[in-house]
Design a protein around this motif. Structure first.
Motif, PDB file in Angstrom:
ATOM      1  N   ALA A 266       7.047  -3.916 -21.088  1.00 40.74           N
ATOM      2  CA  ALA A 266       7.063  -5.104 -21.945  1.00 40.74           C
ATOM      3  C   ALA A 266       7.717  -6.276 -21.219  1.00 40.74           C
ATOM      4  CB  ALA A 266       7.797  -4.804 -23.252  1.00 40.74           C
ATOM      5  N   VAL A 267       8.816  -6.012 -20.520  1.00 40.28           N
ATOM      6  CA  VAL A 267       9.500  -7.072 -19.781  1.00 40.28           C
ATOM      7  C   VAL A 267       8.609  -7.573 -18.641  1.00 40.28           C
ATOM      8  CG1 VAL A 267      11.519  -7.629 -18.362  1.00 40.28           C
ATOM      9  CG2 VAL A 267      11.785  -6.212 -20.402  1.00 40.28           C
ATOM     10  N   VAL A 268       7.913  -6.651 -17.974  1.00 44.45           N
ATOM     11  CA  VAL A 268       6.997  -7.045 -16.898  1.00 44.45           C
ATOM     12  C   VAL A 268       5.865  -7.902 -17.460  1.00 44.45           C
ATOM     13  CG1 VAL A 268       5.295  -6.158 -15.246  1.00 44.45           C
ATOM     14  CG2 VAL A 268       7.545  -5.098 -15.394  1.00 44.45           C
ATOM     15  N   LEU A 269       5.289  -7.478 -18.588  1.00 45.97           N
ATOM     16  CA  LEU A 269       4.218  -8.254 -19.209  1.00 45.97           C
ATOM     17  C   LEU A 269       4.724  -9.635 -19.629  1.00 45.97           C
ATOM     18  CD1 LEU A 269       1.296  -8.386 -20.220  1.00 45.97           C
ATOM     19  CD2 LEU A 269       2.080  -7.356 -22.364  1.00 45.97           C
ATOM     20  N   PHE A 270       5.929  -9.695 -20.143  1.00 46.21           N
ATOM     21  CA  PHE A 270       6.514 -10.970 -20.556  1.00 46.21           C
ATOM     22  C   PHE A 270       6.693 -11.899 -19.354  1.00 46.21           C
ATOM     23  CE2 PHE A 270      10.508 -13.205 -22.270  1.00 46.21           C
ATOM     24  CZ  PHE A 270       9.769 -14.192 -22.891  1.00 46.21           C
ATOM     25  N   GLY A 271       7.295 -11.383 -18.289  1.00 42.12           N
ATOM     26  CA  GLY A 271       7.504 -12.192 -17.092  1.00 42.12           C
ATOM     27  C   GLY A 271       6.192 -12.679 -16.480  1.00 42.12           C
ATOM     28  N   ASN A 272       5.198 -11.800 -16.439  1.00 41.38           N
ATOM     29  CA  ASN A 272       3.898 -12.190 -15.886  1.00 41.38           C
ATOM     30  C   ASN A 272       3.189 -13.194 -16.788  1.00 41.38           C
ATOM     31  OD1 ASN A 272       4.106 -10.666 -13.554  1.00 41.38           O
ATOM     32  ND2 ASN A 272       3.177  -8.871 -14.488  1.00 41.38           N
ATOM     33  N   SER A 273       3.306 -13.025 -18.092  1.00 38.09           N
ATOM     34  CA  SER A 273       2.681 -13.971 -19.018  1.00 38.09           C
ATOM     35  C   SER A 273       3.288 -15.359 -18.888  1.00 38.09           C
ATOM     36  CB  SER A 273       2.831 -13.478 -20.462  1.00 38.09           C
ATOM     37  OG  SER A 273       2.151 -12.256 -20.647  1.00 38.09           O
ATOM     38  N   VAL A 274       4.604 -15.405 -18.716  1.00 40.45           N
ATOM     39  CA  VAL A 274       5.284 -16.690 -18.524  1.00 40.45           C
ATOM     40  C   VAL A 274       4.786 -17.354 -17.239  1.00 40.45           C
ATOM     41  CG1 VAL A 274       7.515 -17.741 -17.970  1.00 40.45           C
ATOM     42  CG2 VAL A 274       7.340 -16.123 -19.857  1.00 40.45           C
ATOM     43  N   THR A 275       4.661 -16.570 -16.173  1.00 38.45           N
ATOM     44  CA  THR A 275       4.209 -17.117 -14.896  1.00 38.45           C
ATOM     45  C   THR A 275       2.750 -17.558 -14.950  1.00 38.45           C
ATOM     46  OG1 THR A 275       5.820 -15.782 -13.691  1.00 38.45           O
ATOM     47  CG2 THR A 275       3.939 -16.584 -12.443  1.00 38.45           C
ATOM     48  N   LEU A 276       1.942 -16.884 -15.741  1.00 35.85           N
ATOM     49  CA  LEU A 276       0.529 -17.260 -15.852  1.00 35.85           C
ATOM     50  C   LEU A 276       0.327 -18.586 -16.577  1.00 35.85           C
ATOM     51  CD1 LEU A 276      -1.258 -13.887 -16.632  1.00 35.85           C
ATOM     52  CD2 LEU A 276      -1.611 -15.351 -14.639  1.00 35.85           C
ATOM     53  N   THR A 277       1.239 -18.940 -17.457  1.00 38.61           N
ATOM     54  CA  THR A 277       1.087 -20.217 -18.156  1.00 38.61           C
ATOM     55  C   THR A 277       1.549 -21.336 -17.243  1.00 38.61           C
ATOM     56  OG1 THR A 277       3.235 -19.907 -19.201  1.00 38.61           O
ATOM     57  CG2 THR A 277       1.320 -19.285 -20.493  1.00 38.61           C
ATOM     58  N   PRO A 278       0.672 -22.288 -16.946  1.00 39.53           N
ATOM     59  CA  PRO A 278       1.023 -23.381 -16.029  1.00 39.53           C
ATOM     60  C   PRO A 278       2.240 -24.168 -16.510  1.00 39.53           C
ATOM     61  CG  PRO A 278      -1.331 -23.331 -16.408  1.00 39.53           C
ATOM     62  CD  PRO A 278      -0.721 -22.359 -17.372  1.00 39.53           C
ATOM     63  N   GLY A 279       3.092 -24.513 -15.562  1.00 36.61           N
ATOM     64  CA  GLY A 279       4.293 -25.280 -15.884  1.00 36.61           C
ATOM     65  C   GLY A 279       5.529 -24.412 -15.969  1.00 36.61           C
ATOM     66  N   THR A 280       5.360 -23.083 -15.949  1.00 38.77           N
ATOM     67  CA  THR A 280       6.506 -22.180 -15.990  1.00 38.77           C
ATOM     68  C   THR A 280       6.317 -21.077 -14.947  1.00 38.77           C
ATOM     69  OG1 THR A 280       5.470 -20.869 -17.733  1.00 38.77           O
ATOM     70  CG2 THR A 280       7.061 -22.533 -18.427  1.00 38.77           C
TER      71      THR A 280
END
Length: 168
Positions: free
Chosen positions: A111-125
């Protein structure tokens, strides 16, 4: 019991190999025998090396929830892309870079990995650092950081892993 575990493990190895091989074929777009054989060998090697190290054995409920999460994440990516485009095209270039510390209540490694990757996938973060349940995120402006502070993404990911035993 050990025989059943080996059967599940070998079935999982076969499924992983086939998934990687299909991905190989899709990416290479080559149906020459040498490429297919090489792809099958590489797919098996990657699946075999990875088979004993992953604590995240696929559970179909989790994967089905992830499939429902992906369209929402795609929407957030488009929304962030439009916001970032507006920032870049603005004559004054109103960026305000900042590092944000995000304390997460997620209690599963995946879940933490998915969260970190999702944040990185959104442009600007970009997720700059992860330490158990604490993420350090670089945001290009305050609006990009507000998405993290709303905890909407984190709650969606928590819903995906709600039936999983905590492993952090």
């Amino acid at each position: 019991m050990a025989t059943q575990a080996r059967a599940v493990s070998s079935e999982f190895l076969f499924l992983k190999t086939m998934a990687l091989f299909i991905f190989w074929v899709l990416l290479s777009a080559s149906f020459e025998w040498i490429h297919l054989i090489l792809g099958l060998i590489c797919s098996f090697a990657v699946a075999w090396v990875n088979s004993g190290h992953s604590p995240f054995i696929p559970k179909f409920r989790v994967w089905s929830r992830i499939l429902f999460y992906i369209p929402w994440l795609f929407y957030k990516i488009i929304q962030s892309s439009l916001h970032l485009t507006k920032l870049i095209l603005h004559p004054a270039l109103p960026i305000d870079p900042q590092l944000i510390s995000v304390d997460s209540k997620l209690n599963h490694h995946a879940a933490v990995v998915l969260f970190g990757n999702s944040v990185t996938l959104t442009p600007g973060t970009i997720t700059a650092e992860v330490d158990r349940n604490k993420l350090i995120v670089h945001a290009i402006d305050k609006v990009s950081g507000e998405d993290l502070e709303s905890k909407q993404m984190e709650s969606k990911i928590a819903d995906i892993f709600k039936d999983e035993a905590p492993d952090l």
